[in-house]
Design a protein around this motif. Structure first.
Motif, short mmCIF file in Angstrom:
data_model
loop_
_atom_site.label_atom_id
_atom_site.label_comp_id
_atom_site.label_asym_id
_atom_site.label_seq_id
_atom_site.Cartn_x
_atom_site.Cartn_y
_atom_site.Cartn_z
N GLU A 19 -77.67 -5.71 63.32
CA GLU A 19 -78.15 -4.71 62.20
C GLU A 19 -77.31 -3.44 62.44
OE1 GLU A 19 -80.72 -5.81 60.88
OE2 GLU A 19 -81.71 -6.30 62.12
N LEU A 20 -75.68 -4.03 62.20
CA LEU A 20 -75.53 -2.73 60.93
C LEU A 20 -75.12 -2.35 59.52
CD1 LEU A 20 -72.23 -1.48 62.10
CD2 LEU A 20 -70.69 -3.54 61.12
N GLN A 21 -76.09 -2.84 59.17
CA GLN A 21 -75.99 -1.95 58.07
C GLN A 21 -76.71 -0.86 58.38
OE1 GLN A 21 -77.92 -4.90 58.57
NE2 GLN A 21 -80.11 -3.91 58.59
N TYR A 22 -77.78 -0.61 59.17
CA TYR A 22 -78.02 1.32 58.75
C TYR A 22 -78.03 2.12 60.18
CZ TYR A 22 -82.51 -2.09 59.17
OH TYR A 22 -83.81 -2.99 58.56
N VAL A 23 -76.29 1.53 60.15
CA VAL A 23 -75.85 2.71 59.67
C VAL A 23 -74.69 3.45 59.18
CG1 VAL A 23 -73.18 2.93 60.99
CG2 VAL A 23 -74.49 1.86 62.62
N PRO A 24 -75.26 4.90 58.54
CA PRO A 24 -74.66 5.44 57.49
C PRO A 24 -73.20 5.13 57.62
CG PRO A 24 -75.84 6.80 59.34
CD PRO A 24 -75.95 5.30 60.32
N GLU A 25 -72.70 4.91 55.99
CA GLU A 25 -71.26 4.69 55.69
C GLU A 25 -70.41 5.56 56.48
OE1 GLU A 25 -70.91 4.35 52.11
OE2 GLU A 25 -72.24 2.50 51.16
N GLU A 26 -70.49 7.30 56.20
CA GLU A 26 -69.59 7.94 57.30
C GLU A 26 -69.38 7.58 58.39
OE1 GLU A 26 -69.36 12.70 58.87
OE2 GLU A 26 -71.51 11.32 57.04
N GLN A 27 -70.18 7.18 58.96
CA GLN A 27 -70.44 7.18 60.48
C GLN A 27 -69.42 5.47 61.06
OE1 GLN A 27 -74.33 7.54 62.31
NE2 GLN A 27 -74.42 9.21 61.79
N LEU A 28 -70.01 4.48 60.32
CA LEU A 28 -69.19 3.55 59.82
C LEU A 28 -67.75 3.40 59.24
CD1 LEU A 28 -69.90 0.34 60.07
CD2 LEU A 28 -70.24 0.55 57.68
#
Length: 393
Positions: free
Chosen positions: A175-184
């Motif tokens: 479920e990596l899509q739930y990580v906010p883009e800045e943190q990703l």
């Protein structure tokens, strides 16, 4: 047919009795991880696709294979409304302690645990971050308070510990899509730094279709670090094997017409294959399972899906979100232009844009192209028409 011997296993991430059609992907990923452990360049898998295509099963299979080869696994599921540091750090600490099997920290493991202690300064920004301070922080090591810089220091330290132990650390994130883009972006940058240093630490991950765009926006070089694999429905031959082979292993049979019916009803989606296989077995009085049995199986499978797989997602929706999805369903499975959905609702596109955005954030929709919208759950359009008949809502 004896229900005790029913081989099918519908469930969230439950391994199917026959993992059909995925051998080449699994072998490519195993080779990539072996190369990374040896300090060689490789691209491990990032899986993306709709719900019910078997991403979690594939990710678990890859994880188990890596663990069987002696690699150290950091397995986490990224929930909504949690920070990446908050979910990653406790799992990394546990992995480091596993890596240090002799209970006496080696230099590499000790330094990585010191980096974790320094990383605790980020608790000011991420209030769900909890770090057990096994060691005192080292000034200048992962303690700047900047996520991208500190995570890079931490990942490099963990990679050095793994190299010292002739192992590899694999972050396995569902479920990596739930990580906010800045943190990703910080995570991708950290793994890039480790790859440049040829350290044996990497990531396997899975997520919804929007993950591909999220990672590309986060860091443009993500596609050079990972193999992005679109996981979709099985082709007809693999779908038939997924049903036929488990039945034959139980020394029972299914006829061709019944197989045709299952492939048509499920469209080859692995989760639905398991549901129809289970209900087809239970509906049959005796072998072979026939087309008449599949008519009853379809009714019971849809009732089961409506009460569980579809319903749990539907119940999370606001009334406005339900109306939006019902309007989408009225014009078919999609993808659909945002303007067409607004027209079906009888409103302006701008007035429903917040609803569309909230549905994407909840993982119910994704945008396969600019201005387009599609369901992340296969067959959800038909469910919406069943649960909200024309004119309701």
């Amino acid at each position: 047919m004896d229900p005790r011997r029913n081989p099918f296993a519908p469930g969230a991430g439950t391994p199917p009795p026959e993992l059909a059609g995925r051998d080449a992907l699994l072998e490519r990923n195993a080779i990539a991880l072996d190369r990374i452990r040896m300090g060689r360049a490789a691209r491990p898998s990032i899986l993306y696709g709709l719900r019910g295509v078997g991403k979690t099963v594939l990710l678990s299979t890859m994880r188990d294979a890596a663990e069987g080869e002696g690699m150290t696994i950091v397995a986490i599921e990224a929930p909504e409304n949690r920070s990446l540091p908050g979910i990653l750090v406790p799992a990394l600490r546990a992995a480091l302690l596993r890596l240090d099997r002799m209970k006496q920290a080696s230099a590499g493991v000790r330094r990585a645990l010191v980096a974790l202690a320094g990383f605790a300064k980020l608790k000011v920004k991420y209030d769900d971050l909890e770090v057990a301070l096994d060691f005192e922080p080292e000034p200048g090591l992962a303690d700047s308070g900047d996520l991208e810089a500190d995570l890079a220091d931490l990942i490099v330290a963990v990679g050095q510990a793994a190299k010292e132990r002739a192992s590899a650390v694999v972050l396995v994130i569902d479920e990596l899509q739930y990580v906010p883009e800045e943190q990703l972006a910080a995570l991708i940058s950290a793994l890039h730094r480790a790859a440049q240093k040829q350290l044996p630490i990497t990531m396997l991950a899975a997520g919804l279709p929007q993950l591909l765009g999220q990672m590309g926006r986060a860091k443009s070089y993500a596609e050079r670090l990972f193999e992005f694999v679109s996981v979709g429905p099985l082709d007809e031959a693999a779908a038939r094997d997924a049903i036929r082979l488990p039945i034959e292993r139980e020394e029972e049979r299914i006829d061709e017409a019944a197989l045709d019916a299952i492939v048509a009803q499920t469209q080859g989606y692995p989760y639905f294959l398991q549901e129809w296989g289970k209900h087809g077995w239970d509906a049959a009085d005796a072998s072979p399972i026939g087309a008449d049995d599949m008519e009853a199986a379809t009714r019971s499978a849809l009732a089961e899906l409506d009460a569980s797989f579809f319903r749990v997602r539907f119940d999370r929706l606001t009334p406005a979100e339900k109306r939006y999805l019902r309007a989408m369903a009225s014009i078919g499975p999609g993808p659909h232009r945002s303007g067409d959905v607004a027209e079906a609702l009888g409103v302006k596109v701008s007035s429903v844009a917040p609803t569309r955005n909230s549905l994407i954030a909840k993982g119910m929709l994704y945008s396969p192209a600019h201005g387009d919208t599609a369901f992340t759950v296969p067959l959800f359009d038909a469910f919406m028409r069943r649960v909200m008949p024309e004119g309701q809502g």
